[in-house]
Write a protein that holds these residues in place. Structure first.
Motif, short mmCIF file in Angstrom:
data_model
loop_
_atom_site.label_atom_id
_atom_site.label_comp_id
_atom_site.label_asym_id
_atom_site.label_seq_id
_atom_site.Cartn_x
_atom_site.Cartn_y
_atom_site.Cartn_z
N SER A 115 0.85 -1.18 0.00
CA SER A 115 0.00 0.00 0.00
C SER A 115 0.89 1.24 0.00
CB SER A 115 -0.96 -0.03 1.19
OG SER A 115 -1.87 1.04 1.08
N THR A 116 0.31 2.37 0.25
CA THR A 116 1.04 3.61 0.02
C THR A 116 0.61 4.72 0.97
OG1 THR A 116 1.30 5.40 -1.59
CG2 THR A 116 -0.67 4.10 -1.79
N ALA A 117 1.52 5.62 1.24
CA ALA A 117 1.19 6.80 2.03
C ALA A 117 0.16 7.66 1.30
CB ALA A 117 2.45 7.62 2.30
N PHE A 168 6.18 4.90 2.30
CA PHE A 168 6.44 6.30 2.03
C PHE A 168 7.35 6.32 0.79
CE2 PHE A 168 4.15 8.74 5.26
CZ PHE A 168 3.46 7.67 5.82
N ASN A 169 8.34 7.17 0.68
CA ASN A 169 9.04 7.28 -0.62
C ASN A 169 10.24 6.36 -0.71
OD1 ASN A 169 7.30 9.66 -0.36
ND2 ASN A 169 8.24 10.22 -2.30
N ALA A 170 10.05 5.23 -1.38
CA ALA A 170 11.15 4.27 -1.56
C ALA A 170 12.22 4.91 -2.44
CB ALA A 170 10.63 3.01 -2.22
N THR A 187 9.63 9.27 -12.89
CA THR A 187 8.93 10.44 -12.32
C THR A 187 9.43 10.74 -10.91
OG1 THR A 187 7.20 9.06 -11.39
CG2 THR A 187 6.79 9.99 -13.59
N HIS A 188 10.19 9.81 -10.32
CA HIS A 188 10.57 9.96 -8.92
C HIS A 188 11.74 10.92 -8.74
CE1 HIS A 188 8.42 5.99 -8.06
NE2 HIS A 188 7.67 7.00 -7.72
N LEU A 189 11.65 11.71 -7.70
CA LEU A 189 12.58 12.84 -7.52
C LEU A 189 14.05 12.42 -7.55
CD1 LEU A 189 12.98 15.85 -6.92
CD2 LEU A 189 12.92 15.28 -4.50
N ILE A 190 14.42 11.47 -6.68
CA ILE A 190 15.86 11.18 -6.56
C ILE A 190 16.41 10.59 -7.87
CG2 ILE A 190 17.55 9.72 -5.35
CD1 ILE A 190 15.99 10.35 -2.76
N ILE A 204 16.75 19.78 -13.21
CA ILE A 204 15.67 19.21 -12.40
C ILE A 204 14.69 20.33 -12.08
CG2 ILE A 204 16.97 19.49 -10.22
CD1 ILE A 204 14.65 16.52 -10.98
N LYS A 205 13.41 20.00 -12.24
CA LYS A 205 12.38 20.99 -11.91
C LYS A 205 11.95 20.79 -10.46
CE LYS A 205 10.17 22.01 -16.30
NZ LYS A 205 10.59 21.14 -17.40
N ILE A 206 11.88 21.87 -9.72
CA ILE A 206 11.35 21.81 -8.35
C ILE A 206 9.88 22.17 -8.45
CG2 ILE A 206 11.47 22.85 -6.05
CD1 ILE A 206 14.47 23.16 -6.43
N ILE A 219 7.71 18.03 1.38
CA ILE A 219 8.53 17.18 2.26
C ILE A 219 8.08 15.72 2.12
CG2 ILE A 219 9.00 16.66 4.69
CD1 ILE A 219 8.90 19.67 5.19
N ARG A 220 9.07 14.84 1.98
CA ARG A 220 8.78 13.41 1.90
C ARG A 220 9.72 12.63 2.82
NH1 ARG A 220 5.09 15.32 -0.16
NH2 ARG A 220 4.10 14.91 -2.17
N ASP A 221 9.25 11.45 3.22
CA ASP A 221 10.02 10.55 4.09
C ASP A 221 10.66 9.50 3.18
OD1 ASP A 221 10.78 8.64 5.97
OD2 ASP A 221 8.98 8.90 7.20
N GLY A 283 -1.96 16.87 -7.58
CA GLY A 283 -2.11 15.68 -6.74
C GLY A 283 -0.99 15.47 -5.72
N ASP A 284 -0.14 16.47 -5.50
CA ASP A 284 0.97 16.32 -4.55
C ASP A 284 0.62 16.90 -3.17
OD1 ASP A 284 2.90 15.01 -5.97
OD2 ASP A 284 4.00 16.81 -6.56
N PRO A 285 0.54 16.09 -2.11
CA PRO A 285 0.36 16.66 -0.77
C PRO A 285 1.64 17.37 -0.32
CG PRO A 285 0.06 14.25 -0.78
CD PRO A 285 0.61 14.63 -2.11
N1 UFG Z 1 9.37 16.41 -7.45
C1 UFG Z 1 9.95 17.55 -8.00
N2 UFG Z 1 10.50 17.44 -9.25
C2 UFG Z 1 10.48 16.29 -9.97
C3 UFG Z 1 9.87 15.14 -9.39
C4 UFG Z 1 9.33 15.24 -8.13
O1 UFG Z 1 9.99 18.61 -7.40
O2 UFG Z 1 10.97 16.29 -11.11
C5 UFG Z 1 8.79 16.51 -6.11
C6 UFG Z 1 7.32 16.12 -6.06
O3 UFG Z 1 6.51 17.24 -6.32
C7 UFG Z 1 7.20 15.61 -4.63
C8 UFG Z 1 8.57 15.03 -4.32
O4 UFG Z 1 9.44 15.57 -5.30
O5 UFG Z 1 6.98 16.66 -3.77
C9 UFG Z 1 8.61 13.53 -4.42
O6 UFG Z 1 8.02 13.16 -5.67
P1 UFG Z 1 8.10 11.68 -6.23
O7 UFG Z 1 7.48 11.68 -7.57
O8 UFG Z 1 9.49 11.16 -6.11
O9 UFG Z 1 7.23 10.84 -5.19
P2 UFG Z 1 5.74 11.07 -4.68
O10 UFG Z 1 5.85 11.60 -3.28
O11 UFG Z 1 4.93 11.84 -5.63
O12 UFG Z 1 5.18 9.60 -4.70
C10 UFG Z 1 5.88 8.50 -4.13
C11 UFG Z 1 5.39 7.23 -4.79
C12 UFG Z 1 3.97 6.99 -4.45
C13 UFG Z 1 3.76 7.04 -2.95
C14 UFG Z 1 4.32 8.31 -2.36
C15 UFG Z 1 4.20 8.21 -0.87
O13 UFG Z 1 5.56 7.30 -6.19
O14 UFG Z 1 3.63 5.73 -4.93
O15 UFG Z 1 5.66 8.45 -2.75
O16 UFG Z 1 4.88 9.18 -0.19
F1 UFG Z 1 2.45 7.03 -2.68
#
Ligand code: UFG
Length: 322
Positions: A115-117, A168-170, A187-190, A204-206, A219-221, A283-285
């Protein structure tokens, strides 16, 4: 002990297959390879098929006779789910129902769910406990929240038991460098930051700088994928020891902002890549940080890699090999 792993060729699934294999479990990966990779399955056998293909699924259950099912296979991009909700309800919700029907027909009574956060949406309180209300803000989170409800209902109706792990964020990769994160599109930040550092992207776009957080970025964990994999092993042991159905957050309990992650990546890579501030992503909390006391206390989870620098370093080593 036989474990059937759906999505075992994917990022988190492949790290779990690896530790299951290392511990001597017999593993079968069931994956349609739509986003996973054959080379990522380091142990056991691989059946390439879709969860909508019940005939193949039934055959696999009949031949392999799993004791436990771990279900990773899913679509995972929250922003995509806003544009293509039906893809998420089909892949994540309907296909989980298909799987659960075959699980029940086969009298398998132990199940571990990814499941997911994202099920929490915009939480009332940070850090987030498992008691937080379920209010997803995108179809991805809803598609997973539905499955959690279904699991709860099934477990109340019979002897079926499950553990749902809310990731949370693997991030990061195994230090040996054989497997790591590889999504297409990424699509994932790191992972995106490191592709940028490697030179594969312009900058990289913030996404968003006016969130209600100290530096205005989300902020993410971030949790190292090997610590997340370990949580699955503990959940498995818990179910084998007759533990009752339960739900656990998987995160470290503290978060980093997008800006902090970018700064750490500058330090780890030594590369002065470009970052650009843009508007927020749909859709980003603003913040998702786990309260992980429950998994630490009940499953004795003791993470080893709670260190952003280490997480980014292992991801960087992996990225350089790609
Ligand atoms: N982000 C950027 N620039 C980018 C990509 C991401 O600023 O190019 C930001 C996003 O807006 C977000 C953060 O970086 O604030 C992390 O984004 P990710 O796409 O890496 O991850 P998410 O938090 O959107 O989602 C991930 C998983 C989900 C899971 C969630 C739980 O993909 O499946 O973490 O925390 F639900």
């Amino acid at each position: 002990m036989r474990i059937l792993v759906t999505g075992g060729a994917g990022y988190v699934g492949s790290h779990v297959v690896k530790i299951l294999g290392e511990k001597g479990y017999e593993v079968l990966t069931y994956d349609n390879l739509s986003t996973g990779n054959r080379w990522a399955v380091l142990y056991g056998s691989l059946v390439v098929a879709d969860l909508s293909d019940r005939g193949t699924l039934r055959g696999v259950f009949k031949d392999f006779r799993p004791d436990v099912v771990m279900h990773f296979a899913a679509s995972i991009v929250a922003s995509e789910s806003v544009r293509e909700p039906l893809k998420y309800y089909r892949n994540n919700t309907v296909n989980s129902i298909n799987l659960l029907e075959v699980v029940q027909e086969s009298n398998v009574d132990k199940f571990i769910f990814s499941s997911t956060a994202a099920v929490y949406g915009i939480p009332e309180k940070i850090p987030i406990t498992e008691e937080e209300s379920i209010k997803p803000i995108n179809p991805y989170g809803r598609s997973k929240a539905f499955v959690e409800r279904i699991l709860e209902d099934i477990s109340k109706a019979g002897h079926f038991r499950y553990v749902s792990l809310r990731y949370f964020n693997a991030a990061g990769a195994e230090p040996e460098g054989r497997i790591g994160e590889m999504h297409d599109p990424e699509t994932h930040l790191i992972a995106l930051i490191l592709k940028t550092a490697k030179g594969g992207r312009e900058g990289i776009k913030i996404f968003g700088t006016d969130y209600p957080t100290p530096d205005g970025t989300c902020i993410r964990d971030y949790i190292h994928v090997d610590d997340l994999a370990e949580a699955h092993l503990l959940a498995l042991q818990y179910l084998l020891d007759a533990g009752e159905s339960d739900i656990f957050n998987c995160g470290y309990g503290h978060g980093y902002s997008v800006r902090e992650v970018v700064s750490m990546a500058w330090k780890v890579t030594g590369i002065d890549f470009v970052s650009e501030e843009t508007g927020g992503r749909q859709g980003d909390p603003p913040a998702l940080v786990a309260d992980s006391s429950k998994i630490r206390q009940r499953l004795y989870w003791n993470p080893r890699y709670d260190n952003l620098e280490y997480i980014i370093r292992t991801a960087w080593e992996w990225e350089k090999r790609l």
